[in-house]
Design an enzyme around this catalytic site. Structure first.
Site, PDB file in Angstrom:
ATOM      1  N   PHE A   1      -6.516  20.162 -26.051  1.00  0.00           N
ATOM      2  CA  PHE A   1      -6.883  18.752 -26.071  1.00  0.00           C
ATOM      3  C   PHE A   1      -8.131  18.612 -25.207  1.00  0.00           C
ATOM      4  CE2 PHE A   1      -7.119  14.371 -24.733  1.00  0.00           C
ATOM      5  CZ  PHE A   1      -7.245  13.793 -25.976  1.00  0.00           C
ATOM      6  N   THR A   2      -9.027  17.700 -25.587  1.00  0.00           N
ATOM      7  CA  THR A   2     -10.359  17.605 -24.971  1.00  0.00           C
ATOM      8  C   THR A   2     -10.324  17.563 -23.433  1.00  0.00           C
ATOM      9  OG1 THR A   2     -10.265  15.223 -25.321  1.00  0.00           O
ATOM     10  CG2 THR A   2     -11.416  16.526 -26.996  1.00  0.00           C
TER      11      THR A   2
ATOM     12  N   LYS B   1       0.359   6.272 -24.121  1.00  0.00           N
ATOM     13  CA  LYS B   1       0.839   6.515 -25.484  1.00  0.00           C
ATOM     14  C   LYS B   1       2.338   6.185 -25.524  1.00  0.00           C
ATOM     15  CE  LYS B   1      -3.101   9.010 -25.386  1.00  0.00           C
ATOM     16  NZ  LYS B   1      -3.952   9.094 -24.184  1.00  0.00           N
TER      17      LYS B   1
ATOM     18  N   ARG C   1     -12.413  13.843 -35.056  1.00  0.00           N
ATOM     19  CA  ARG C   1     -11.745  14.922 -34.330  1.00  0.00           C
ATOM     20  C   ARG C   1     -12.103  16.207 -35.058  1.00  0.00           C
ATOM     21  NH1 ARG C   1      -9.493  13.027 -29.266  1.00  0.00           N
ATOM     22  NH2 ARG C   1     -11.718  13.185 -29.080  1.00  0.00           N
TER      23      ARG C   1
ATOM     24  N   TYR D   1       0.833  -1.204   0.000  1.00  0.00           N
ATOM     25  CA  TYR D   1       0.000   0.000   0.000  1.00  0.00           C
ATOM     26  C   TYR D   1       0.867   1.254   0.000  1.00  0.00           C
ATOM     27  CZ  TYR D   1      -4.067   2.936   0.800  1.00  0.00           C
ATOM     28  OH  TYR D   1      -5.052   3.875   0.650  1.00  0.00           O
TER      29      TYR D   1
ATOM     30  N   PHE E   1     -18.287  13.701 -27.345  1.00  0.00           N
ATOM     31  CA  PHE E   1     -17.916  12.767 -28.412  1.00  0.00           C
ATOM     32  C   PHE E   1     -17.858  11.318 -27.951  1.00  0.00           C
ATOM     33  CE2 PHE E   1     -13.591  12.267 -26.875  1.00  0.00           C
ATOM     34  CZ  PHE E   1     -13.411  13.433 -26.138  1.00  0.00           C
TER      35      PHE E   1
ATOM     36  N   ASP F   1       2.457  18.954 -21.874  1.00  0.00           N
ATOM     37  CA  ASP F   1       1.720  17.701 -21.987  1.00  0.00           C
ATOM     38  C   ASP F   1       2.682  16.754 -22.695  1.00  0.00           C
ATOM     39  OD1 ASP F   1       0.235  15.522 -22.778  1.00  0.00           O
ATOM     40  OD2 ASP F   1      -1.570  16.676 -23.180  1.00  0.00           O
TER      41      ASP F   1
END
Ligand SMILES: Cc1ncc(COP(=O)(O)O)c(C=O)c1O
Length: 461
Positions: free
Chosen positions: A126-127, A260, A384, A74, A451, A217
């Protein structure tokens, strides 16, 4: 096209997953039931899945071995230490908060770094990133160079920040009203376009002049580094890792979706340079995610991410990755299919404005094109464009982005060049009867990130 420009897969295949082709009659039923939204199609009904490169990666034998070394304590897991050391080694940030995925990190950063009413300039939105900025009272301002909005313009580093736009915003609003500068490397919605090292240096210089923080990012930072090595003067002889280290030396911190360029299926993090901010982030992570030494991840997933980050910086891996995507783009271009140029890092973006020139933007051409590509061949892609862009929080009007695209996103280490041939053939065949694609209208429109779960029906004329 000279096939010698495209290196073969730098890996052998050890485990395989069978894919099946669903017949046209069934595809018709599936897409109708999914409300013409490719997010709502069951994976089993998809032949080649190019919905996203997020979490769809194939892990290596070393990463799978790493899973067995998960320390699920933990508190104080050894895998956390491995990930923390790896992030410090490649990004240079001493403080790490693991999160369940990128948006978990965006949530924490937006909460600690934005005061309501402050501006957050960024190189295109970015969303999920913009959602968290706005949910915390921030006002997003797009300061990407104008050329990024022109799908047909082929030029390097289309992801760069326009320094004049940034300077103007600082002058008009005052530095104290800028929460931070958000710099995405690469820029997903611009077509996976990279940012040059020179631009990163210049943004840092301007930010320092005004005492403003810069957060990256980092989601596709390794792909960005490859473009710098390939196209920016002075970097050809540097390793990918050296380039990544330099890129992040110009940032105060970063959010990353490990799904990614971390080559894993789940996970992400917030990494910081400042100890005080880190303490604030630690106080939040225990509320939203979990103990600071695992946040939103299991020990085994942190291990796989630590290994994946290093694997993604191997030159042979990233060269193949970028060139496989480029191969698909070149095939489509050669056949006259309109795509966003140049081809970026993670995907080929079809230019739905030109592909479906018979449709108005309010008829959701990219959404319709993605649905019809599935119908044509069982290939799943993603809209997009206007649907992803959502509505203006104040006026309720649809944002109308210049780029109206369908993203053919290539998962890492999953598909071969032969699969790319098949995808290209499907798109080219659809292009030949593009006038058959009908516009769409909403039958269900969610209020947030619409979306993902929206449903549509065809407009009969
Ligand atoms: C550029 C960029 N930033 C952030 C995110 C959010 O990451 P996640 O899906 O892991 O929450 C994504 C995901 O697609 C992305 O492409």
């Amino acid at each position: 096209m000279d096939i010698r420009n495209y290196p073969a897969e730098p890996f052998r295949i050890k485990a395989v997953e069978t894919v099946k082709m669903v017949n046209k009659e069934d595809r018709e039923k599936v897409i109708k039931e999914a409300g013409y939204n490719t997010f709502l199609i069951d994976s089993e009904d998809v032949y080649i899945d190019l919905l996203t490169d997020s979490g769809t990666n194939a892990m290596s034998d070393n990463q799978w071995a790493g899973l067995m070394q998960g320390d699920e304590a933990y508190a104080g897991s050894k895998n956390f230490k491995h990930l923390e050391d790896t992030v410090e080694e490649v990004f240079g940030f001493p403080y790490l908060i693991p999160t369940h995925q990128g948006r978990g990190a965006e949530n924490i950063l937006s909460t600690i770094a934005i005061k309501p009413g402050q501006y957050v300039p960024g190189n295109m939105y970015f969303t999920t990133t913009r959602y968290h900025q706005e949910a915390n009272g921030g006002i997003f301002v797009d300061i990407i160079r104008d050329e990024a909005h022109d799908a047909a313009l082929d030029m390097p580093f289309k992801g760069d920040i326009d320094l004049k736009k940034l300077e103007k915003l600082i002058e008009e609003k005052g530095a104290e009203n800028i929460a931070y500068i958000c710099l995405a490397v690469t820029v997903n919605l611009a077509g996976g376009q990279p940012v040059s090292m020179q631009n990163m240096k210049d943004v840092r210089g301007l930010a320092d002049k005004h005492g403003i923080q810069v957060y990256y990012d980092a989601t596709r930072c390794v792909e960005n580094a490859y473009f710098i090595k390939e196209q920016e003067e002075g970097y050809a002889d540097k390793t990918i890792k050296e380039i990544v280290v330099e890129m992040f030396s110009y940032a105060d911190g970063a959010t990353m979706s490990g799904k990614k360029d971390g080559i894993v299926n789940i996970g992400g993090f917030l990494a910081l340079r400042d100890e005080k901010l880190f303490q604030e982030a630690r106080e939040l992570v225990v509320v939203f995610e979990g103990m600071p030494s695992y946040g939103g991840m299991t020990g085994r997933d942190m291990e796989a991410l630590a290994i994946g980050l290093k694997e993604s910086m191997q030159f042979e891996y990233i060269e193949h990755r970028i060139k496989q995507v480029r191969y698909l783009g070149e095939k489509l271009k050669d056949a006259g299919v309109p795509i966003v140029e140049p081809v970026g890092g993670h995907a080929v973006f079809l230019d739905a404005r030109r592909f479906c020139s018979h449709l108005e933007q309010e008829e959701f051409p990219a959404q319709a094109l993605a649905a019809n590509l599935y119908l044509e061949s069982g290939v799943r892609s993603m809209e997009r464009g206007i649907v992803s862009a959502g509505r203006n929080v104040e006026t309720g009007e649809n944002h109308k982005p210049k780029l109206e695209t369908v993203r053919l996103t290539i998962p890492r280490r999953v598909y071969t060049y032969r699969h790319m041939d098949l995808v290209a053939d499907s798109v080219i065949s659809l292009y030949k009867h593009k006038e058959d694609i009908k516009g769409l209208k909403f039958v269900y429109e969610p209020k947030k990130l619409r979306f993902f779960t929206a449903e549509f029906e065809e407009i009969e004329k």
